[in-house]
Design an enzyme around this catalytic site. Structure first.
Site, PDB file in Angstrom:
ATOM      1  CB  SER A 190    -116.034  -7.761  -6.382  1.00 20.71           C
ATOM      2  OG  SER A 190    -117.114  -8.221  -7.286  1.00 20.71           O
ATOM      3  NE  ARG A 191    -110.664 -13.683  -6.216  1.00 25.37           N
ATOM      4  CZ  ARG A 191    -111.545 -14.450  -6.581  1.00 25.37           C
ATOM      5  NH1 ARG A 191    -112.759 -14.535  -6.501  1.00 25.37           N
ATOM      6  NH2 ARG A 191    -110.921 -15.389  -7.432  1.00 25.37           N
TER       7      ARG A 191
END
Ligand SMILES: Cc1cc2nc3c(=O)[nH]c(=O)nc-3n(C[C@H](O)[C@H](O)[C@H](O)COP(=O)(O)O)c2cc1C
Length: 213
Positions: A190-191
């Site tokens: 999810s970065r």
């Protein structure tokens, strides 16, 4: 062309504060050894960023050849190249190692200076003959009119040094980066990546802080 749909999740690993060696050189060595044991191609290739005298940035890849706490990060190049002119003018660089299969990068900033010609000679003599001749052949970063020019210079150098003893050119040698910061980056889902920066303090200690991704 758009690349909007080209994306990967990074889920190979994580980096926690307690995983970090208090010494960034030891941490760097640890990650470099892991990159080497994964048989990544050229794990010692780093993207070197410089800024010229007018403040214009440029980057290129060079190969890290040695690193230690006492000598810094050493690489070799032509002393009349664009990068050399920029480094001689500012004394500052940044470098980035990207190891995609490990979903890792390392960012380094620091000062840079030429190493002694005795140190450069030691490395130069360890290079294969063809690479030593290559250093003599190429006026790195200069405009040349043709490939042929390069090849005839190569033959000229081969003849000139046909006894096999190729001296260190005075326009070629090493630089050593003395880091002021090291950032270790590990990709996460999810970065929400893990980032830790070591910053050199005035008392010569390294302050370690987590950065937002
Ligand atoms: C994998 C790789 C390794 C390289 N290693 C070096 C190196 O160690 N030293 C060097 O001067 N150029 C090296 N080069 C070439 C540089 O990227 C660059 O083209 C050259 O140094 C000229 O840069 P400049 O005109 O910005 O000075 C390498 C290129 C690649 C792709």
């Amino acid at each position: 062309m758009d690349l909007f749909d080209r994306r990967k999740e990074y889920a190979r690993g994580r980096l926690e504060r307690e995983d970090l060696n208090p010494c960034p050189y030891a941490q760097f060595e640890n990650w470099m050894q892991q990159a080497e044991s994964c048989e990544l191609e050229e794990p010692n290739a780093m993207c070197l960023a410089t800024v010229d005298a007018s403040g214009h940035p440029s980057t290129r890849i060079v190969l890290l050849k040695q690193f230690s706490k006492s000598n810094g990060l050493v690489f070799f190049t032509n002393y009349e190249s664009c990068k050399a002119k920029a480094m001689d003018a500012t004394g500052k660089v940044a470098a980035n190692f990207l190891w995609l299969p490990l979903q890792r990068q390392i960012n380094i900033t620091g000062t840079v200076a030429r190493i002694s010609s005795a140190q450069s000679l030691k490395y130069f003599l360890s290079r294969p003959l063809a690479n030593r001749l290559g250093a003599w052949t190429s006026p790195q970063s200069k405009v040349i009119s043709s490939r042929q020019l390069l090849e005839s210079k190569w033959h000229e150098m081969k003849r000139k040094f046909s006894n096999g003893s190729v001296p260190l050119p005075d326009f070629w040698g090493g630089y050593a980066i003395q880091p002021k910061s090291f950032e270790f980056w590990q990709g996460r889902p999810s970065r929400l990546h893990d980032r830790f920066i070591y910053r050199l303090q005035e008392n010569s200690n390294w302050l370690i802080e987590r950065l937002a991704p």
